[in-house]
Write an enzyme that holds these catalytic residues in place. Structure first.
Site, PDB file in Angstrom:
ATOM      1  CG  HIS A 170      -2.065  -1.888  -9.633  1.00  0.00           C
ATOM      2  ND1 HIS A 170      -2.748  -0.919  -8.925  1.00  0.00           N
ATOM      3  CD2 HIS A 170      -0.919  -2.194  -8.563  1.00  0.00           C
ATOM      4  CE1 HIS A 170      -2.192  -0.893  -7.823  1.00  0.00           C
ATOM      5  NE2 HIS A 170      -1.190  -1.606  -7.466  1.00  0.00           N
ATOM      6  CG  ASN A 230      -0.714  -3.909  -4.598  1.00  0.00           C
ATOM      7  OD1 ASN A 230      -0.226  -3.106  -5.422  1.00  0.00           O
ATOM      8  ND2 ASN A 230      -1.384  -3.161  -3.945  1.00  0.00           N
ATOM      9  CB  CYS A 258      -1.000  -0.021   1.213  1.00  0.00           C
ATOM     10  SG  CYS A 258      -2.016   1.403   1.304  1.00  0.00           S
ATOM     11  CB  CYS A 267      -4.796   3.651  -5.097  1.00  0.00           C
ATOM     12  SG  CYS A 267      -3.922   1.926  -5.103  1.00  0.00           S
ATOM     13  N   GLY A 282      -1.570   2.475  -7.026  1.00  0.00           N
ATOM     14  CA  GLY A 282      -2.248   2.669  -8.469  1.00  0.00           C
ATOM     15  C   GLY A 282      -1.422   3.710  -9.047  1.00  0.00           C
ATOM     16  CD  GLU A 320      -7.051   1.017  -2.768  1.00  0.00           C
ATOM     17  OE1 GLU A 320      -6.297   0.064  -2.092  1.00  0.00           O
ATOM     18  OE2 GLU A 320      -6.864   2.303  -2.546  1.00  0.00           O
TER      19      GLU A 320
END
Length: 278
Positions: free
Chosen positions: A160, A158, A73, A218, A221, A209
């Site tokens: 995307h 993570n 994050c 984000c 992101g 998300e």
């Protein structure tokens, strides 16, 4: 259970000091804590813990609002660094490694509410995202209901999915966001980013998300959108990314280099979560 409520340009967090013992909360307790009507309210829960990796100063855990764990994050790690700086555990302008669930990241506190983070090198290899596709290309065709679209797929710790759009207010995004997040080609789900190119050094972004829905910002992101477009040659190596909650600066020279994210981290309030509901 004491907590700090923080946010990075509107992406908000409940942060818990678990340096003495790892945090252990069941998913239903995390959902209760994250509820904006009956709990504290947050996009993610963060814990600050002792490091697992001896090369790192601390470890931080991440859980989405639905109770599911997350690997990284970007806005959250800035808040963790700012919290540690306020606690006297991180010095200003001193590079430090801290450990996320997906591996170590480098952080440097520029001032009490501004942090720069080495987010590592973007990962485009489908198996490592993970993203199930026959051939790795820069623009992957997908079907979302009745719509045929193209996305870039990348991991920033993570998964995307990044889609270039002309209008961030287009009604189709309300369908595409949840559909991309839960698309079967992403076996672990994905954060769905919709990016508008304003110039070679300027992007505008909205992100749906996994585990939290539409958010004000984000960090990973923003990194993912810049990385996908940089790989295609559509942006320069330093880009401002505007999100609903504010702006981030993303820098990436390209393959073989790590990506850096710089932005604010803010304290909202401190509180105590009653033990009978914790």
């Amino acid at each position: 259970m004491r907590f700090s409520k923080m946010h990075g340009i509107g992406n908000d967090f409940v942060l818990i000091d678990a340096r003495q013992a790892p945090l252990a909360l069941a998913p239903d307790r995390i959902r209760a804590l994250a509820d904006r009507h009956t709990g504290i309210g947050c996009d993610q829960l963060l814990s600050v813990e002792a490091p697992r990796d001896p090369s790192c100063a601390f470890y931080y855990g991440i859980w989405n609002a639905d109770g599911s764990p997350s690997g990284q994050c970007g806005n959250g790690v800035r808040c963790v660094a700012a919290w540690l700086h306020r606690a006297g555990a991180l010095a200003r302008d001193a590079p430090v490694r801290i450990e996320s669930p997906s591996g170590p990241v480098g952080v440097r506190v520029l001032d009490p509410q501004r942090v720069t983070v080495d987010m590592g090198e973007p990962v485009f290899e489908p198996a490592r995202i993970p993203f199930v596709v026959a051939t790795a290309v820069e623009a992957h065709p997908l079907v979302l209901g009745d719509d045929a679209v193209q996305i870039g797929a990348v991991s920033m710790g993570n998964p995307h999915a990044v889609m270039v759009v002309e209008d961030l207010s287009a009604p189709a995004l309300e369908r595409w966001g949840p559909a991309l997040t839960a698309h079967p080609h992403f076996p672990e789900g994905a954060n769905a980013g919709f990016v508008q190119i304003l110039g070679r050094g300027h992007l505008r972004l909205r992100v749906h998300e996994r585990g939290s829905g539409w958010t004000q910002a984000c960090g990973t992101g923003a990194c993912a959108a810049m990385a996908v477009l940089r790989r295609r040659g559509q942006v320069d190596e330093s880009v401002q990314v505007d999100l609903p909650g504010g702006c981030l600066q993303i820098e990436w020279a390209g393959p073989g280099h790590t990506l850096w994210m710089t932005g604010p981290a803010a304290f909202a309030f401190e509180g105590e979560w009653p033990s009978e509901v914790a």
